[in-house]
Scaffold this motif. Structure first.
Motif, mmCIF file in Angstrom:
data_model
loop_
_atom_site.group_PDB
_atom_site.id
_atom_site.type_symbol
_atom_site.label_atom_id
_atom_site.label_comp_id
_atom_site.label_asym_id
_atom_site.label_seq_id
_atom_site.Cartn_x
_atom_site.Cartn_y
_atom_site.Cartn_z
ATOM 1 N N LYS A 97 40.972 -11.460 -3.275
ATOM 2 C CA LYS A 97 40.880 -11.817 -1.803
ATOM 3 C C LYS A 97 41.702 -10.871 -1.113
ATOM 4 O O LYS A 97 42.242 -10.673 -0.428
ATOM 5 C CB LYS A 97 40.680 -13.101 -2.502
ATOM 6 C CG LYS A 97 39.421 -13.825 -2.213
ATOM 7 C CD LYS A 97 39.605 -15.176 -2.292
ATOM 8 C CE LYS A 97 38.157 -16.126 -1.918
ATOM 9 N NZ LYS A 97 38.891 -17.355 -1.262
ATOM 10 N N ARG A 98 42.304 -9.925 -2.097
ATOM 11 C CA ARG A 98 43.591 -8.849 -1.715
ATOM 12 C C ARG A 98 43.069 -7.352 -0.720
ATOM 13 O O ARG A 98 42.268 -7.054 -1.568
ATOM 14 C CB ARG A 98 44.505 -8.725 -2.429
ATOM 15 C CG ARG A 98 45.261 -7.844 -1.826
ATOM 16 C CD ARG A 98 46.766 -7.703 -2.939
ATOM 17 N NE ARG A 98 47.843 -6.693 -2.086
ATOM 18 C CZ ARG A 98 47.939 -6.170 -2.495
ATOM 19 N NH1 ARG A 98 48.091 -4.798 -3.115
ATOM 20 N NH2 ARG A 98 49.207 -5.196 -1.092
ATOM 21 N N SER A 99 42.618 -7.526 0.072
ATOM 22 C CA SER A 99 41.909 -6.877 1.081
ATOM 23 C C SER A 99 42.160 -5.062 1.004
ATOM 24 O O SER A 99 41.612 -4.120 0.379
ATOM 25 C CB SER A 99 41.812 -6.407 2.917
ATOM 26 O OG SER A 99 42.904 -6.547 3.182
ATOM 27 N N THR A 100 43.698 -5.258 0.007
ATOM 28 C CA THR A 100 44.348 -3.622 0.249
ATOM 29 C C THR A 100 43.330 -3.252 -0.941
ATOM 30 O O THR A 100 43.269 -2.207 -1.355
ATOM 31 C CB THR A 100 45.976 -3.549 0.652
ATOM 32 O OG1 THR A 100 46.618 -4.355 1.200
ATOM 33 C CG2 THR A 100 46.034 -2.564 0.410
ATOM 34 N N SER A 103 40.220 -1.814 -1.205
ATOM 35 C CA SER A 103 40.080 -0.742 0.262
ATOM 36 C C SER A 103 40.480 0.502 -0.611
ATOM 37 O O SER A 103 39.898 1.373 -0.229
ATOM 38 C CB SER A 103 41.140 -0.897 1.277
ATOM 39 O OG SER A 103 41.043 0.513 1.708
ATOM 40 N N LEU A 128 37.193 -9.376 4.643
ATOM 41 C CA LEU A 128 38.452 -10.111 4.116
ATOM 42 C C LEU A 128 39.287 -10.163 5.200
ATOM 43 O O LEU A 128 40.506 -10.429 4.901
ATOM 44 C CB LEU A 128 39.161 -9.660 2.730
ATOM 45 C CG LEU A 128 38.195 -9.102 1.681
ATOM 46 C CD1 LEU A 128 38.685 -9.109 0.163
ATOM 47 C CD2 LEU A 128 38.386 -11.848 1.604
ATOM 48 N N TYR A 129 39.612 -8.300 5.995
ATOM 49 C CA TYR A 129 40.294 -8.222 7.312
ATOM 50 C C TYR A 129 39.485 -6.971 7.777
ATOM 51 O O TYR A 129 40.097 -5.921 7.687
ATOM 52 C CB TYR A 129 42.043 -7.433 6.207
ATOM 53 C CG TYR A 129 43.140 -7.230 7.514
ATOM 54 C CD1 TYR A 129 43.379 -8.427 8.511
ATOM 55 C CD2 TYR A 129 43.589 -6.037 7.101
ATOM 56 C CE1 TYR A 129 44.773 -8.277 9.335
ATOM 57 C CE2 TYR A 129 44.838 -5.743 8.273
ATOM 58 C CZ TYR A 129 44.919 -7.104 8.883
ATOM 59 O OH TYR A 129 46.162 -6.040 10.145
ATOM 60 N N PRO A 130 39.095 -7.528 9.661
ATOM 61 C CA PRO A 130 38.631 -6.675 9.864
ATOM 62 C C PRO A 130 39.691 -5.467 11.114
ATOM 63 O O PRO A 130 38.641 -4.199 10.937
ATOM 64 C CB PRO A 130 37.767 -7.953 11.197
ATOM 65 C CG PRO A 130 37.712 -8.678 9.946
ATOM 66 C CD PRO A 130 39.377 -9.641 9.364
ATOM 67 N N ASN A 131 40.721 -5.428 10.461
ATOM 68 C CA ASN A 131 41.973 -4.765 10.863
ATOM 69 C C ASN A 131 42.237 -3.819 10.123
ATOM 70 O O ASN A 131 43.365 -2.608 10.474
ATOM 71 C CB ASN A 131 42.760 -5.157 11.354
ATOM 72 C CG ASN A 131 42.655 -5.804 13.166
ATOM 73 O OD1 ASN A 131 41.178 -5.631 13.283
ATOM 74 N ND2 ASN A 131 42.593 -7.276 13.154
ATOM 75 N N ASP A 132 42.175 -3.670 8.775
ATOM 76 C CA ASP A 132 42.195 -3.016 8.022
ATOM 77 C C ASP A 132 41.265 -1.351 8.345
ATOM 78 O O ASP A 132 40.754 -1.016 7.797
ATOM 79 C CB ASP A 132 41.751 -2.957 6.337
ATOM 80 C CG ASP A 132 42.321 -1.646 5.369
ATOM 81 O OD1 ASP A 132 42.477 -1.225 5.561
ATOM 82 O OD2 ASP A 132 42.267 -2.585 4.176
ATOM 83 N N ALA A 162 42.208 -0.561 15.204
ATOM 84 C CA ALA A 162 43.203 -1.171 14.704
ATOM 85 C C ALA A 162 44.458 -1.011 13.981
ATOM 86 O O ALA A 162 45.415 -1.507 13.682
ATOM 87 C CB ALA A 162 42.778 -1.489 13.176
#
Length: 378
Positions: A97-100, A103, A128-132, A162
């Motif tokens: 669940k780590r968006s990075t 990415s 998971l993180y819309p601002n990535d 973002a």
């Protein structure tokens, strides 16, 4: 033995015990130190050393979820993309669940040409993180390559929203570029204006806004935009030149002169002196024009085609045709400019006036070779 003498051996014993008490280093502490060491080596560009530190760390903390992601970054920097992909896949098994991680895996997959897999990974990152903004930017790049231009603009714009600092401006400029190449000028103007209204302050954004306003015929607003851009890019003399040119078109010679002088403060350039000379001529000041022409001749670089053409034209206007012809003769003979029909015809015309038959013939021949439709030469 008195009490003082009896105390000496005891004090020595205590001191010796104190010297032997060293803080113990746990395996966890050692692993953390190796992680910090590896990261520092990576940032310094010592990639093999970083991998060696991470390998030592692995022996102490094999399940640390940061480790495969750190190695993945090193492999990306080394250009070893398959190895990087393997590492980020391993990182995701430890931290799904780590968006990075999603990415970075998506970025690597895109570089490897695995477009569908990349889209899936990047969409998981954004979910998971819309601002990535890195994931959003990579999605935009993929859509751009696929010709899905609306999606590319949307994702570049989302990524800019973002991001922060220079990244925000750079991402907006990518969106502007896509719109501009499609001649979607109304949308480009709207997006540039919206960006400025929302507080984005960068020379590139203001310059694009100025360009769009010129295209829309809004010259006063364009001059204001270029002036803002000039303030944000104090080393760029062309922005003040644009402000001066617009003021001249708006019949505001005083404001034009002021803007051109600001441009000269940044850099002394012949083309600006040429513009000032033309203003002086319009104001019936022959002396002022002569002074600006002298300044132009003093500051001319010799490698700026636009500048040289403008200077030659001014010399013709001011009755110095032989000097103008010397400039045009050199320009028209340049290999890269031999297909510039307008330049060749201008050279031929002036050569004809000054009875330079050889130069006229050569310029006419180059014009005809560049454009067979040219049937008549001066």
């Amino acid at each position: 033995m008195n009490s003082r003498l009896r105390a000496l051996p005891l004090i020595a014993l205590l001191a010796s015990a104190a010297c032997d008490e060293r803080p113990s280093v746990t395996p966890k502490d050692h692993a953390e130190g190796l992680y910090v060491k590896g990261t520092a080596e990576y940032l310094q560009g010592h990639f093999e050393a970083a991998l060696a530190s991470y390998e030592q760390m692995h022996a102490l903390a094999p399940n640390d979820p940061r480790l495969p992601a750190a190695r993945g970054e090193v492999y990306i920097s080394m250009g070893k993309l398959p190895e990087a992909s393997t590492e980020f896949e391993a990182a995701l098994k430890l931290e799904p669940k780590r968006s990075t991680n999603w990415s970075r895996l998506g970025f690597v997959q895109a570089q490897l040409g695995k477009t569908d897999e990349a889209l899936g990974s990047l969409r998981k990152a954004v979910a998971l993180y819309p601002n990535d903004f890195n994931a959003l930017e990579q999605l935009a790049e993929i859509h751009l390559k696929k010709g899905e231009l609306d999606d590319a603009v949307r994702h570049f714009t989302l990524a800019a929203g973002a991001a922060s600092g220079e990244s925000k401006s750079e991402l907006l400029l990518r969106a502007f570029e896509v719109l501009g190449k499609q001649d979607r000028h109304a949308e480009l103007l709207a997006l540039a204006q919206k960006s400025v209204n929302e507080g984005v302050r960068s020379s590139g954004v203001y310059t694009t806004l100025g360009d769009s306003l010129v295209r829309a015929g809004k010259l006063r607003e364009a001059a204001a935009a270029y002036q803002e851009a000039a303030g944000l890019a104090p080393r760029d003399p062309t922005l003040w030149e644009l402000v001066g040119t617009i003021h001249l078109q708006l019949d505001k010679p005083g404001d034009a002169i002021a803007a051109y002088k600001e441009s000269l403060r940044v850099k002394d350039r012949a083309i600006v002196h040429v513009a000032l000379a033309r203003i002086q001529l319009a104001m019936k000041s022959q002396e002022g024009a002569e002074q600006e022409l002298a300044e132009a001749l003093e500051s001319v670089q010799g490698n700026d085609v636009r500048e040289l053409k403008e200077l030659a034209d001014l010399l013709v206007t001011m009755g110095r045709k032989p000097d103008a012809l010397r400039i045009l003769a050199n320009l028209s003979a340049e290999h890269d400019l031999q297909k510039d029909v307008a330049l060749q015809l201008a050279t031929a015309k002036l050569a004809h006036e000054l009875k330079d038959v050889a130069l006229r013939t050569a310029a006419c021949a180059r014009a005809a070779a560049a454009d067979p439709a040219v049937k008549k030469c001066p």
